[in-house]
Design a protein around this motif. Structure first.
Motif, PDB file in Angstrom:
ATOM      1  N   ALA A 163       0.637  47.173  77.694  1.00  0.00           N
ATOM      2  CA  ALA A 163       0.337  46.977  76.283  1.00  0.00           C
ATOM      3  C   ALA A 163       0.492  48.394  75.523  1.00  0.00           C
ATOM      4  CB  ALA A 163      -1.097  46.929  76.229  1.00  0.00           C
ATOM      5  N   VAL A 164       0.427  49.450  76.220  1.00  0.00           N
ATOM      6  CA  VAL A 164       0.900  50.732  75.813  1.00  0.00           C
ATOM      7  C   VAL A 164       2.550  50.812  75.318  1.00  0.00           C
ATOM      8  CG1 VAL A 164       1.352  53.358  76.021  1.00  0.00           C
ATOM      9  CG2 VAL A 164      -0.818  52.101  76.359  1.00  0.00           C
ATOM     10  N   ALA A 165       3.326  50.215  76.604  1.00  0.00           N
ATOM     11  CA  ALA A 165       4.468  50.123  76.371  1.00  0.00           C
ATOM     12  C   ALA A 165       5.031  49.232  75.221  1.00  0.00           C
ATOM     13  CB  ALA A 165       5.064  49.704  77.675  1.00  0.00           C
ATOM     14  N   TYR A 166       4.099  48.071  75.177  1.00  0.00           N
ATOM     15  CA  TYR A 166       4.385  47.346  74.059  1.00  0.00           C
ATOM     16  C   TYR A 166       4.658  48.042  72.529  1.00  0.00           C
ATOM     17  CZ  TYR A 166       4.128  43.231  70.807  1.00  0.00           C
ATOM     18  OH  TYR A 166       4.329  42.181  69.890  1.00  0.00           O
ATOM     19  N   HIS A 167       3.367  48.582  72.609  1.00  0.00           N
ATOM     20  CA  HIS A 167       3.033  49.327  71.235  1.00  0.00           C
ATOM     21  C   HIS A 167       4.360  50.230  70.829  1.00  0.00           C
ATOM     22  CE1 HIS A 167       0.788  50.872  67.778  1.00  0.00           C
ATOM     23  NE2 HIS A 167       1.645  52.024  68.035  1.00  0.00           N
ATOM     24  N   ARG A 168       4.701  50.956  71.881  1.00  0.00           N
ATOM     25  CA  ARG A 168       5.848  51.987  71.658  1.00  0.00           C
ATOM     26  C   ARG A 168       7.228  51.482  71.403  1.00  0.00           C
ATOM     27  NH1 ARG A 168       3.462  56.368  76.386  1.00  0.00           N
ATOM     28  NH2 ARG A 168       1.783  56.893  75.053  1.00  0.00           N
ATOM     29  N   GLN A 169       7.399  50.239  72.097  1.00  0.00           N
ATOM     30  CA  GLN A 169       8.585  49.399  71.896  1.00  0.00           C
ATOM     31  C   GLN A 169       8.729  48.917  70.451  1.00  0.00           C
ATOM     32  OE1 GLN A 169       9.207  45.310  73.532  1.00  0.00           O
ATOM     33  NE2 GLN A 169      10.681  46.442  74.983  1.00  0.00           N
ATOM     34  N   GLY A 170       7.386  48.766  69.858  1.00  0.00           N
ATOM     35  CA  GLY A 170       7.482  48.387  68.623  1.00  0.00           C
ATOM     36  C   GLY A 170       7.726  49.779  67.470  1.00  0.00           C
ATOM     37  N   ASP A 171       7.251  50.703  67.850  1.00  0.00           N
ATOM     38  CA  ASP A 171       7.455  51.936  67.232  1.00  0.00           C
ATOM     39  C   ASP A 171       9.179  52.249  66.992  1.00  0.00           C
ATOM     40  OD1 ASP A 171       4.968  52.299  66.637  1.00  0.00           O
ATOM     41  OD2 ASP A 171       4.581  53.880  68.306  1.00  0.00           O
ATOM     42  N   ALA A 172       9.792  52.141  68.318  1.00  0.00           N
ATOM     43  CA  ALA A 172      11.281  52.373  68.340  1.00  0.00           C
ATOM     44  C   ALA A 172      12.126  51.582  67.374  1.00  0.00           C
ATOM     45  CB  ALA A 172      11.460  52.213  69.568  1.00  0.00           C
ATOM     46  N   ALA A 173      11.573  50.106  67.672  1.00  0.00           N
ATOM     47  CA  ALA A 173      12.299  49.105  66.565  1.00  0.00           C
ATOM     48  C   ALA A 173      12.011  49.469  65.199  1.00  0.00           C
ATOM     49  CB  ALA A 173      11.507  47.786  67.058  1.00  0.00           C
ATOM     50  N   MET A 174      10.709  49.969  64.748  1.00  0.00           N
ATOM     51  CA  MET A 174      10.550  50.241  63.350  1.00  0.00           C
ATOM     52  C   MET A 174      11.593  51.495  62.905  1.00  0.00           C
ATOM     53  SD  MET A 174       7.323  52.372  61.934  1.00  0.00           S
ATOM     54  CE  MET A 174       7.846  53.673  62.961  1.00  0.00           C
ATOM     55  N   VAL A 175      11.523  52.315  63.929  1.00  0.00           N
ATOM     56  CA  VAL A 175      12.703  53.680  63.553  1.00  0.00           C
ATOM     57  C   VAL A 175      13.936  53.061  63.192  1.00  0.00           C
ATOM     58  CG1 VAL A 175      13.586  55.634  64.581  1.00  0.00           C
ATOM     59  CG2 VAL A 175      10.943  55.335  64.617  1.00  0.00           C
ATOM     60  N   ASP A 176      14.524  52.136  64.154  1.00  0.00           N
ATOM     61  CA  ASP A 176      15.840  51.595  64.089  1.00  0.00           C
ATOM     62  C   ASP A 176      15.998  50.973  62.698  1.00  0.00           C
ATOM     63  OD1 ASP A 176      16.596  52.513  66.377  1.00  0.00           O
ATOM     64  OD2 ASP A 176      16.338  50.876  67.574  1.00  0.00           O
ATOM     65  N   ALA A 177      14.745  49.971  62.195  1.00  0.00           N
ATOM     66  CA  ALA A 177      14.815  49.454  60.915  1.00  0.00           C
ATOM     67  C   ALA A 177      15.016  50.495  59.982  1.00  0.00           C
ATOM     68  CB  ALA A 177      13.718  48.435  61.083  1.00  0.00           C
ATOM     69  N   LEU A 178      14.089  51.283  59.885  1.00  0.00           N
ATOM     70  CA  LEU A 178      13.996  52.306  58.915  1.00  0.00           C
ATOM     71  C   LEU A 178      15.124  53.253  58.672  1.00  0.00           C
ATOM     72  CD1 LEU A 178      11.922  53.176  56.934  1.00  0.00           C
ATOM     73  CD2 LEU A 178      10.782  54.864  58.752  1.00  0.00           C
TER      74      LEU A 178
END
Length: 232
Positions: A56-71
């Motif tokens: 679950a922690v890894a899933y959240h951090r994966q979302g953070d990384a995807a947000m950075v790429d999009a941003l």
């Protein structure tokens, strides 16, 4: 054709996602992920000592990384800074492909034994947003910016989980209202600082706050901050 991730934790995470909506981030899900991913149980336990919690922690951090790429692919130059923050939060939510994965995570991190993990994940997300947008503060503002955004972000996530409006329109309106509230607080702070009488009353607290520094002396995530000794 997609290639299978070599990282065993990513393989476990990919395999777990289809089970989470039904069984949550649970031991049942973790065992199913081991079976479906082909990762050896001993390896799975080594990379995820807490089982599905670590996924679950890894899933959240994966979302953070995807947000950075999009941003980073966005053109934010013409936006006010408050609108850049709002855009970052929207992108963080838009990278989620299944709300149920977040809902189950919210339930997990609401448990007392995992609440510190949830708080840290929210803080880290907001820290990443500020860093990506170019924040250079190194004093007490480093903390207040992240703390304030943590409140905005967490309340927006909870609203978003129950929002069934088209294109999440009500969530974005809610987000804008929360940011407006923050801006009102900032205006009030400016008024206090510009008032001679109130400035004198706040002289002591402001002196203390002026010596609080952002955690730049240590690796990020190590220590929460530092105190700079006043010079003679």
């Amino acid at each position: 054709m997609t290639s299978t991730p070599k990282d065993p934790k990513l393989r476990l995470l990919d395999a777990a996602l289809m089970h989470v909506p039904f069984d949550g981030w649970s031991e049942t899900t973790f065992k199913a992920a081991i079976a479906d991913s082909g990762v050896e149980p001993t390896v799975a336990r080594a990379v995820c000592p807490r089982g599905a919690v670590d996924l679950a922690v890894a899933y959240h951090r994966q979302g953070d990384a995807a947000m950075v790429d999009a941003l980073k692919s966005e053109n934010l130059q013409d936006l006010r800074f408050r609108d850049r923050i709002a855009r970052a939060v929207r992108l963080r939510l838009k990278v989620v492909t299944d709300k149920e994965l977040v809902r189950r995570g919210t339930t997990l991190f609401a448990l007392p034994q995992y609440a510190p993990d949830g708080v840290k994940l929210i803080w880290d997300t907001c820290d990443i947003i500020w860093d990506t947008l170019g924040d250079t503060s190194d004093d007490v503002n480093w903390y207040t910016k992240r703390a304030t955004l943590s409140g905005v972000y967490s309340s927006t996530v909870l609203y978003w989980l129950g929002d069934d409006s088209e294109d999440q329109a009500r969530t974005w309106e809610f987000l804008n209202r929360r940011i407006d509230n923050v801006m009102q607080i900032e205006k009030l702070k400016a008024q206090v600082n510009n008032s001679p009488t109130l400035s004198k009353l706040m002289a002591g607290p402001n002196w203390v706050l002026s010596h609080i520094k952002a955690p730049t002396r240590f690796p990020k995530g190590d220590l929460p901050g530092s105190w700079s000794a006043p010079r003679d």
